[in-house]
Design a protein around this motif. Structure first.
Motif, PDB file in Angstrom:
ATOM      1  N   VAL A  28     -37.000 -93.235 -23.351  1.00 28.70           N
ATOM      2  CA  VAL A  28     -35.577 -94.322 -24.950  1.00 28.70           C
ATOM      3  C   VAL A  28     -35.303 -93.539 -25.315  1.00 28.70           C
ATOM      4  CG1 VAL A  28     -36.432 -94.493 -27.604  1.00 28.70           C
ATOM      5  CG2 VAL A  28     -38.963 -93.415 -25.883  1.00 28.70           C
ATOM      6  N   GLY A  29     -34.099 -95.006 -25.670  1.00 31.88           N
ATOM      7  CA  GLY A  29     -32.683 -94.351 -25.982  1.00 31.88           C
ATOM      8  C   GLY A  29     -32.733 -94.489 -27.640  1.00 31.88           C
ATOM      9  N   ILE A  30     -31.655 -93.174 -28.080  1.00 28.40           N
ATOM     10  CA  ILE A  30     -31.101 -92.471 -28.472  1.00 28.40           C
ATOM     11  C   ILE A  30     -29.518 -92.802 -29.340  1.00 28.40           C
ATOM     12  CG2 ILE A  30     -30.891 -90.375 -30.492  1.00 28.40           C
ATOM     13  CD1 ILE A  30     -33.473 -90.892 -29.131  1.00 28.40           C
ATOM     14  N   LEU A  31     -29.943 -93.582 -29.945  1.00 23.79           N
ATOM     15  CA  LEU A  31     -27.489 -94.182 -30.849  1.00 23.79           C
ATOM     16  C   LEU A  31     -27.854 -93.323 -31.688  1.00 23.79           C
ATOM     17  CD1 LEU A  31     -27.984 -97.890 -29.863  1.00 23.79           C
ATOM     18  CD2 LEU A  31     -26.509 -96.367 -28.455  1.00 23.79           C
ATOM     19  N   LEU A  32     -27.024 -92.405 -32.067  1.00 30.56           N
ATOM     20  CA  LEU A  32     -27.513 -91.788 -33.322  1.00 30.56           C
ATOM     21  C   LEU A  32     -25.494 -90.617 -32.652  1.00 30.56           C
ATOM     22  CD1 LEU A  32     -31.127 -90.679 -34.723  1.00 30.56           C
ATOM     23  CD2 LEU A  32     -28.782 -92.880 -35.525  1.00 30.56           C
ATOM     24  N   PRO A  33     -25.265 -90.240 -34.625  1.00 31.65           N
ATOM     25  CA  PRO A  33     -24.272 -89.003 -34.083  1.00 31.65           C
ATOM     26  C   PRO A  33     -25.171 -87.668 -33.887  1.00 31.65           C
ATOM     27  CG  PRO A  33     -24.669 -89.957 -36.437  1.00 31.65           C
ATOM     28  CD  PRO A  33     -25.516 -90.678 -36.043  1.00 31.65           C
ATOM     29  N   LEU A  34     -24.677 -87.252 -33.220  1.00 27.82           N
ATOM     30  CA  LEU A  34     -24.835 -86.180 -32.814  1.00 27.82           C
ATOM     31  C   LEU A  34     -23.855 -85.070 -32.442  1.00 27.82           C
ATOM     32  CD1 LEU A  34     -27.477 -87.620 -28.817  1.00 27.82           C
ATOM     33  CD2 LEU A  34     -27.957 -86.451 -31.594  1.00 27.82           C
ATOM     34  N   SER A  35     -22.901 -84.762 -33.287  1.00 26.94           N
ATOM     35  CA  SER A  35     -21.932 -83.516 -32.944  1.00 26.94           C
ATOM     36  C   SER A  35     -20.803 -84.598 -34.478  1.00 26.94           C
ATOM     37  CB  SER A  35     -21.041 -83.839 -31.747  1.00 26.94           C
ATOM     38  OG  SER A  35     -20.491 -85.011 -31.744  1.00 26.94           O
ATOM     39  N   GLY A  36     -19.995 -83.015 -34.698  1.00 24.96           N
ATOM     40  CA  GLY A  36     -18.888 -83.314 -35.498  1.00 24.96           C
ATOM     41  C   GLY A  36     -20.406 -83.195 -37.048  1.00 24.96           C
ATOM     42  N   PRO A  37     -19.238 -84.305 -38.241  1.00 29.46           N
ATOM     43  CA  PRO A  37     -19.485 -83.554 -39.349  1.00 29.46           C
ATOM     44  C   PRO A  37     -20.802 -85.034 -39.576  1.00 29.46           C
ATOM     45  CG  PRO A  37     -17.127 -84.648 -39.183  1.00 29.46           C
ATOM     46  CD  PRO A  37     -17.517 -84.411 -37.611  1.00 29.46           C
ATOM     47  N   GLN A  38     -20.907 -85.726 -38.794  1.00 30.62           N
ATOM     48  CA  GLN A  38     -21.569 -86.870 -38.669  1.00 30.62           C
ATOM     49  C   GLN A  38     -23.453 -86.721 -38.774  1.00 30.62           C
ATOM     50  OE1 GLN A  38     -19.262 -89.693 -36.706  1.00 30.62           O
ATOM     51  NE2 GLN A  38     -20.318 -91.559 -38.050  1.00 30.62           N
ATOM     52  N   ASP A  39     -23.421 -85.830 -37.348  1.00 29.62           N
ATOM     53  CA  ASP A  39     -24.300 -84.696 -37.400  1.00 29.62           C
ATOM     54  C   ASP A  39     -25.339 -84.283 -38.179  1.00 29.62           C
ATOM     55  OD1 ASP A  39     -26.748 -84.138 -35.432  1.00 29.62           O
ATOM     56  OD2 ASP A  39     -25.467 -81.808 -34.549  1.00 29.62           O
ATOM     57  N   LEU A  40     -26.082 -85.490 -38.091  1.00 22.91           N
ATOM     58  CA  LEU A  40     -27.430 -84.693 -39.340  1.00 22.91           C
ATOM     59  C   LEU A  40     -28.665 -84.163 -38.577  1.00 22.91           C
ATOM     60  CD1 LEU A  40     -27.352 -87.694 -41.904  1.00 22.91           C
ATOM     61  CD2 LEU A  40     -26.771 -85.724 -42.273  1.00 22.91           C
ATOM     62  N   LYS A  41     -28.276 -83.467 -37.476  1.00 18.35           N
ATOM     63  CA  LYS A  41     -29.076 -82.289 -36.694  1.00 18.35           C
ATOM     64  C   LYS A  41     -30.430 -83.151 -36.218  1.00 18.35           C
ATOM     65  CE  LYS A  41     -26.770 -78.899 -37.795  1.00 18.35           C
ATOM     66  NZ  LYS A  41     -26.054 -78.383 -36.607  1.00 18.35           N
ATOM     67  N   ALA A  42     -30.047 -85.397 -35.900  1.00 21.07           N
ATOM     68  CA  ALA A  42     -31.402 -86.058 -35.692  1.00 21.07           C
ATOM     69  C   ALA A  42     -31.806 -85.304 -34.083  1.00 21.07           C
ATOM     70  CB  ALA A  42     -30.573 -87.347 -35.492  1.00 21.07           C
ATOM     71  N   ARG A  43     -31.091 -84.237 -33.164  1.00 21.85           N
ATOM     72  CA  ARG A  43     -31.737 -84.016 -32.029  1.00 21.85           C
ATOM     73  C   ARG A  43     -32.395 -83.366 -31.686  1.00 21.85           C
ATOM     74  NH1 ARG A  43     -29.650 -83.503 -26.232  1.00 21.85           N
ATOM     75  NH2 ARG A  43     -27.204 -84.080 -27.263  1.00 21.85           N
ATOM     76  N   GLN A  44     -32.808 -82.659 -33.118  1.00 25.16           N
ATOM     77  CA  GLN A  44     -33.855 -81.613 -33.003  1.00 25.16           C
ATOM     78  C   GLN A  44     -34.939 -81.534 -33.525  1.00 25.16           C
ATOM     79  OE1 GLN A  44     -31.730 -77.855 -35.446  1.00 25.16           O
ATOM     80  NE2 GLN A  44     -32.530 -78.880 -37.177  1.00 25.16           N
ATOM     81  N   THR A  45     -34.872 -83.224 -34.995  1.00 25.20           N
ATOM     82  CA  THR A  45     -35.793 -83.953 -35.367  1.00 25.20           C
ATOM     83  C   THR A  45     -36.442 -83.869 -33.994  1.00 25.20           C
ATOM     84  OG1 THR A  45     -34.992 -84.032 -37.237  1.00 25.20           O
ATOM     85  CG2 THR A  45     -36.842 -85.327 -36.831  1.00 25.20           C
ATOM     86  N   LEU A  46     -35.608 -84.936 -33.654  1.00 26.62           N
ATOM     87  CA  LEU A  46     -36.175 -86.179 -32.025  1.00 26.62           C
ATOM     88  C   LEU A  46     -37.218 -85.078 -31.033  1.00 26.62           C
ATOM     89  CD1 LEU A  46     -33.211 -88.900 -31.539  1.00 26.62           C
ATOM     90  CD2 LEU A  46     -36.035 -89.115 -32.109  1.00 26.62           C
TER      91      LEU A  46
END
Length: 692
Positions: A28-46
């Motif tokens: 499954v591909g993930i298209l989200l900001p994962l660094s910088g000020p836009q990072d909302l910690k999506a990686r740890q949730t996923l």
């Protein structure tokens, strides 16, 4: 060697799995900001979801692998195209923004690949992609938040409201919903200001927004700097006005901007359903409160997992159908956590589809078009002692609260708000001798395709009824048929795959060659070398004027030879006063397709003249018939419904036409002006204005 190593290290795309062997893996591909000020910690949730899936036996006998593209580092369109074309990726979570989803959505439609966004909230997305099967969201359109904000004001007994919102996709739903839902709730809008999304200068805009001292000003900030500027300006210019901020205002940096001035500020933010326990579980696992959209990110991947379990690991059409089947099911309830994911997968494998629940709340979707959840939870927050305190949770789930906004893009105005059009008296008229039509698109450019297509559709209908070109004055820019974006040169459509409304068209003028004064000369019949073709109607002629463009309460945009001008309400009213005095028409119908198009109506007072507007003074006029191939709206709802109504039969009264359009046009209140001076609408039919 360092350069070679750099080429071998995947910087922008990474994967997480327990093995390098691709056999038995669902990616499954993930298209989200994962660094910088836009990072909302999506990686740890996923990764939390992935771990819960793996611990409970994987997906349809396969391991789950996440392929990350950091859209803070790589353009979303580049990564999306790669994912859409990669046959090993069965589905995608993302993107973060509405602008991004509009841009990349067509890639996934063409590839028949599922994509689920956890945070793209524009209401335009629903109108563009609902029912197309492959594009989903786990967050409601921002119309829902506008409804909740208005309901807070209404419940507090407020009567006058105003809106300050960005002129961008982030503000579209608020703009779309403000006037419509305020009208439905009996609130009085006093101002609607759209500001440049990248600007932090607010003084002039706020002064306009609070000029009538509204009791409540709703603010949709694009940054904490905007929030700070607006709050300080309101306190200075209109101290009695309460500010209510949208979710983008409820960020810690608000206190940095305002200090003690932040005390007492209120707003709403999207929140997990408090009964789900997600927020507590997140705090326990990560020792921090969940960032915005965390629950929606969790649910986006969960929905894909359940769909893959149902499809047996197949992507494409089977996965799209499987996701719909899963969210529609109402079997045994399950929870969002590890145990709930395990039980849900087991039930799906056994063929007994469960009633799945998400971290954000019940995962209930519209049964017809799917795509959007039908309810959200919002927290009403307040700043106290320098911190945010949630005083109350509100749901957009039916009842006495906000209505379900999954269907908001096709929301009908309530019958109770219809105008009473009685009172027009029968008048003695001259014998009818003919019909004149002036069809005007005041805008130009590909992004305004719908305005020209609306006008051309009206032209084709009138020509089909037998009205000759010498009785039609057609004003369109004609920059669509040969535009670089047009994949069918020479063709302009009002409906996807519909007829070519550019066929055999005779154009009289282009806006770029005329000023507003020239347009008025055309209507008044004042010919010159500059405007040789004008209306030369007489006392027995019907006159119909159809105008499509952008609009505001100050007037309708004319993008002409002098640049951007306005056709102002007083100008239009003055023209018809002169035409009536000169006995230049028998009856006149003005049709306005524009945002806040009702602004042209209140000053109109000429006898036997009627104005129909697709939206009232504070409402957006919504697009229709989105074409994902051309990436453009082909029509506006009101204009499209008007020509459709006429095509179904012309022997219908104007009173009945109003009532039909009122119910068929979504997201705005079709409005009529000057009906008492016009005459009896029940004795006047469309035929008078659509046949020679």
């Amino acid at each position: 060697l360092r350069a070679l190593a750099a080429l071998l290290v995947p910087v922008l795309v990474t994967t997480c799995s327990s093995s390098n062997d691709d056999a038995g893996v669902l990616r499954v591909g993930i298209l989200l900001p994962l660094s910088g000020p836009q990072d909302l910690k999506a990686r740890q949730t996923l990764e939390w979801v992935r771990e819960n899936v793996e611990v409970t036996g994987g997906v349809a006998g396969h391991r789950l692998e996440l392929v990350y593209a950091d859209t803070a580092q790589e353009p979303v369109a580049v990564a999306a195209k790669r994912f859409a074309e990669d046959p090993t990726i069965v589905a995608v979570v993302g993107p973060e923004t509405s602008t991004g989803l509009f841009e990349i959505g067509p890639y996934f439609l063409r590839a028949n690949k599922l994509i689920v966004s956890p945070s793209a909230q524009s209401s335009d997305l629903s109108r563009a992609f609902a029912g197309r099967r492959y594009i989903w969201r786990t967050v409601e359109p921002d119309l829902a938040q506008m409804q909740v904000l208005l309901l807070v004001a209404s419940e507090r007994g407020k009567k006058t409201v105003a809106l300050y919102t960005p002129d961008s996709s982030e503000g579209t739903g608020f703009f779309d919903g403000f006037g419509f839902y305020a009208t439905e709730l009996g609130l009085v809008p006093t101002s609607l200001v759209r500001y440049v999304a990248t600007s932090t200068e607010c003084e002039d805009g706020v002064r306009e927004a609070v000029s009538a001292s509204p009791e409540v000003l709703f603010v949709v900030p694009t940054s904490s700097e905007v929030s700070g500027c607006v709050v300080r300006a309101v306190k200075r210019l209109s101290p009695s006005t309460q500010v209510l901020l949208s979710s983008s205002g409820g960020v810690p940096s608000l206190m940095e901007q305002l200090g003690v001035q932040a005390e007492g500020l209120e707003g709403t933010s999207l929140a997990p359903d408090p009964s789900s326990g997600f927020e507590i579980a997140y705090r326990v696992r990560f020792a921090a409160p969940p960032p915005p959209f965390s629950a929606n990110v969790y649910d986006a991947l969960s929905i894909i997992v359940y769909g893959l379990e149902r499809s047996g690991g197949e992507g494409g059409s089977r996965l799209a159908d499987a996701v719909a089947e899963v969210v529609d099911a109402r079997g045994e309830p399950t929870s969002w956590d590890m145990d709930g994911i395990g039980r849900a997968k087991a039930a799906i494998r056994s063929g007994s589809l469960p009633n799945i629940a998400g971290a954000s709340g019940p995962l209930d979707y519209d049964l017809d078009v799917h795509m959007d959840p039908i309810a959200s939870t919002f927290g009403l927050w307040r700043v106290e002692y320098g911190d945010f305190f949630t005083s109350r949770f509100l749901s957009s789930r039916g009842g006495a609260r906000a209505i379900s906004s999954v269907a908001a893009f096709r929301q009908q105005a309530s019958v109770a708000r219809q105008q009473d059009l009685s009172g027009g008296e029968d008048v003695v008229l001259a014998a009818r001798t003919g019909l004149w039509a002036v069809l005007i698109s005041g805008s130009r450019g590909w992004e305004n395709y719908r305005h020209q297509a609306d006008v051309l559709a009206q032209y084709q209908f009138l020509r089909g009824q037998g009205l000759s070109d010498d009785r039609i004055v057609l004003i369109v820019q004609d920059d669509l048929a040969q535009a670089p974006q047009n994949s069918e040169p020479g063709v302009v459509r009002n409906v996807p795959n519909g007829p070519n409304v550019m066929r055999d068209v005779r154009i009289d003028y282009r806006p770029s060659d005329l000023s507003v004064a020239d347009l008025l000369s055309v209507l008044l019949g004042t010919s010159s070398a500059r405007v040789p073709t004008v209306v030369t109607s007489g006392p027995g002629d019907q006159l119909v004027v159809f105008l499509a463009s952008h609009g505001s309460r100050s007037g309708v945009l004319w993008d002409g030879i002098n640049g951007a001008e306005l056709l102002e309400p007083a100008m239009l009213a003055g023209v018809f006063d002169q035409l009536y005095a000169a006995r230049r028409y028998r009856r006149a119908l003005v049709v306005v397709e524009a945002c806040e198009g009702g602004g042209l109506g209140p000053q109109l007072a000429a006898p036997r003249t009627l104005l129909f507007a697709g939206a009232n003074l504070f409402e957006n006029s919504l697009g229709a018939n989105y074409d994902p191939t051309l990436r453009v709206w082909l029509a506006d709802q009101f204009a499209f419904q008007l020509v459709s109504t006429a095509a179904s039969g012309l022997d219908v009264s104007l009173d009945a036409v109003y009532r039909q359009l009122y119910l068929r046009v979504s997201g705005s209140h079709v409005s009529v002006y000057n009906n008492r001076n016009f005459g009896n609408l029940t004795n006047t039919t469309l035929r008078e204005f659509f046949t020679p």
